[in-house]
Design a protein around this motif. Structure first.
Motif, PDB file in Angstrom:
ATOM      1  N   PRO A 144      40.234 123.507 110.440  1.00 29.53           N
ATOM      2  CA  PRO A 144      41.138 123.896 109.348  1.00 29.53           C
ATOM      3  C   PRO A 144      40.948 125.373 109.001  1.00 29.53           C
ATOM      4  CG  PRO A 144      40.106 121.790 108.868  1.00 29.53           C
ATOM      5  CD  PRO A 144      39.415 122.332 110.088  1.00 29.53           C
ATOM      6  N   TRP A 145      42.035 125.995 108.599  1.00 28.55           N
ATOM      7  CA  TRP A 145      42.038 127.438 108.349  1.00 28.55           C
ATOM      8  C   TRP A 145      42.600 127.690 106.962  1.00 28.55           C
ATOM      9  CZ3 TRP A 145      45.765 131.314 107.613  1.00 28.55           C
ATOM     10  CH2 TRP A 145      45.351 132.633 107.873  1.00 28.55           C
ATOM     11  N   ARG A 146      41.856 128.456 106.160  1.00 30.68           N
ATOM     12  CA  ARG A 146      42.312 128.751 104.802  1.00 30.68           C
ATOM     13  C   ARG A 146      43.116 130.041 104.805  1.00 30.68           C
ATOM     14  NH1 ARG A 146      38.831 128.371  99.165  1.00 30.68           N
ATOM     15  NH2 ARG A 146      40.645 128.563  97.789  1.00 30.68           N
ATOM     16  N   GLY A 147      44.338 129.932 104.328  1.00 30.37           N
ATOM     17  CA  GLY A 147      45.238 131.072 104.287  1.00 30.37           C
ATOM     18  C   GLY A 147      46.671 130.573 104.313  1.00 30.37           C
ATOM     19  N   THR A 148      47.603 131.455 104.078  1.00 32.70           N
ATOM     20  CA  THR A 148      49.007 131.057 104.033  1.00 32.70           C
ATOM     21  C   THR A 148      49.567 130.910 105.445  1.00 32.70           C
ATOM     22  OG1 THR A 148      49.846 133.322 104.048  1.00 32.70           O
ATOM     23  CG2 THR A 148      49.296 132.357 101.886  1.00 32.70           C
ATOM     24  N   PRO A 149      50.579 130.072 105.603  1.00 33.05           N
ATOM     25  CA  PRO A 149      51.238 130.001 106.907  1.00 33.05           C
ATOM     26  C   PRO A 149      51.788 131.344 107.367  1.00 33.05           C
ATOM     27  CG  PRO A 149      51.810 128.085 105.601  1.00 33.05           C
ATOM     28  CD  PRO A 149      51.057 129.013 104.686  1.00 33.05           C
ATOM     29  N   THR A 150      52.251 132.169 106.435  1.00 37.67           N
ATOM     30  CA  THR A 150      52.747 133.494 106.817  1.00 37.67           C
ATOM     31  C   THR A 150      51.658 134.297 107.508  1.00 37.67           C
ATOM     32  OG1 THR A 150      54.317 133.516 104.972  1.00 37.67           O
ATOM     33  CG2 THR A 150      53.746 135.644 105.957  1.00 37.67           C
ATOM     34  N   ALA A 151      50.446 134.297 106.928  1.00 42.60           N
ATOM     35  CA  ALA A 151      49.334 135.028 107.530  1.00 42.60           C
ATOM     36  C   ALA A 151      48.927 134.401 108.854  1.00 42.60           C
ATOM     37  CB  ALA A 151      48.158 135.053 106.562  1.00 42.60           C
ATOM     38  N   ALA A 152      48.935 133.066 108.910  1.00 41.71           N
ATOM     39  CA  ALA A 152      48.547 132.379 110.150  1.00 41.71           C
ATOM     40  C   ALA A 152      49.522 132.706 111.284  1.00 41.71           C
ATOM     41  CB  ALA A 152      48.492 130.873 109.914  1.00 41.71           C
ATOM     42  N   VAL A 153      50.801 132.723 110.980  1.00 44.68           N
ATOM     43  CA  VAL A 153      51.806 133.023 111.998  1.00 44.68           C
ATOM     44  C   VAL A 153      51.658 134.457 112.494  1.00 44.68           C
ATOM     45  CG1 VAL A 153      54.290 133.408 112.307  1.00 44.68           C
ATOM     46  CG2 VAL A 153      53.455 131.253 111.323  1.00 44.68           C
ATOM     47  N   GLU A 154      51.390 135.383 111.592  1.00 44.55           N
ATOM     48  CA  GLU A 154      51.197 136.772 112.006  1.00 44.55           C
ATOM     49  C   GLU A 154      50.032 136.890 112.995  1.00 44.55           C
ATOM     50  OE1 GLU A 154      50.235 141.172 110.050  1.00 44.55           O
ATOM     51  OE2 GLU A 154      50.832 139.501 108.758  1.00 44.55           O
ATOM     52  N   LEU A 155      48.932 136.195 112.702  1.00 40.33           N
ATOM     53  CA  LEU A 155      47.783 136.212 113.603  1.00 40.33           C
ATOM     54  C   LEU A 155      48.108 135.549 114.940  1.00 40.33           C
ATOM     55  CD1 LEU A 155      44.921 135.398 111.078  1.00 40.33           C
ATOM     56  CD2 LEU A 155      45.191 137.524 112.367  1.00 40.33           C
ATOM     57  N   ALA A 156      48.839 134.427 114.888  1.00 38.02           N
ATOM     58  CA  ALA A 156      49.200 133.736 116.122  1.00 38.02           C
ATOM     59  C   ALA A 156      50.044 134.634 117.018  1.00 38.02           C
ATOM     60  CB  ALA A 156      49.953 132.451 115.795  1.00 38.02           C
TER      61      ALA A 156
END
Length: 239
Positions: free
Chosen positions: A217-229
């Motif tokens: 599990p990763w703590r952070g917003t989906p927006t931030a997660a998508v940017e990293l992906a």
């Protein structure tokens, strides 16, 4: 909960549960054990929701249906594939040609032991019974995000601010040298271009936690997660 390099999720409302994904067939005892570890009984699972019809997520479903009468729901497209057994997943040849890498050889040995060579069909696979939040523990909301498969779903738990992403967005994989939000290697994905497009859908979800099908599990917003992906695609696209 983690099985053989794959996760499943339990949503709880008292003794009643929703199970999201179900590991490999060899993970079935672990799925039951994870339920009992919560002080619940496997018969308390009101339904199993499937993010997508791949063997590493389908394994315990028939066991629960046969033993406890547990229904399973998924998108209409993936329900058809689950019933027929014609799964939109990587073929043995895709794996074999990558087994020159020790990382892939170890992972392949593990998943074969967990049932990767055992065909699974789900004759009782059913489409979601309604649009929007489902009348199940956790009130999960299916989010259509095709790409990894034609009918891949994520699940949003608004009151917990959690987004369960399945394989549309992961945070690690046994074949990946990196951790953190990322897409799976393209050979795992039926429509790679659509998988990138699906990230736009996930980015708009209001959540504080990402719970993936692979990785932690990763703590952070989906927006931030998508940017990293998207940044990490330079690595995962080469695997």
């Amino acid at each position: 909960m983690e099985g053989t390099a794959v996760n499943w999720v339990l949503l709880r409302d008292g003794a009643a549960l929703t199970l999201i994904d179900a590991g490999w067939s060899g993970d079935t005892p672990r799925v039951e054990a994870s339920i009992r570890a919560l002080g619940c009984h496997p018969s308390g699972v009101q339904a199993i929701l499937l993010t997508h019809a791949h063997l590493d997520h389908m394994g315990a479903i028939n066991h629960f249906h046969e033993k406890y009468g547990t229904p399973v729901f998924m998108s209409t497209a993936d329900a058809a594939h689950a019933r027929s057994g014609d799964l939109e997943q990587a073929r043995p040849g895709d794996i074999i040609k990558r087994c020159v890498r020790p990382r892939c050889m170890r992972w392949t040995a593990r998943i074969i032991g967990a049932g990767a060579l055992k065909p699974v069909t789900i004759p009782h696979a059913t489409s979601y019974p309604r649009a929007g939040a489902l009348d199940l523990p956790g009130a999960p909301v299916p989010i259509a995000c095709s790409g990894h498969t034609s009918g891949h779903s994520a699940f949003h738990i608004p009151d917990k601010r959690v987004l369960i992403t399945g394989d549309a967005l992961v945070t690690g994989h046994s074949l990946s040298p990196i951790t953190g939000p990322q897409l799976l290697p393209p050979f795992f994905t039926h429509h790679p271009d659509e998988a990138h497009t699906a990230l736009r859908i996930l980015a708009d979800i209001d959540a504080d936690w990402i719970v993936p099908g692979h990785g932690f599990p990763w703590r952070g917003t989906p927006t931030a997660a998508v940017e990293l992906a998207r940044r990490n695609a330079a690595v995962t696209n080469t695997l």
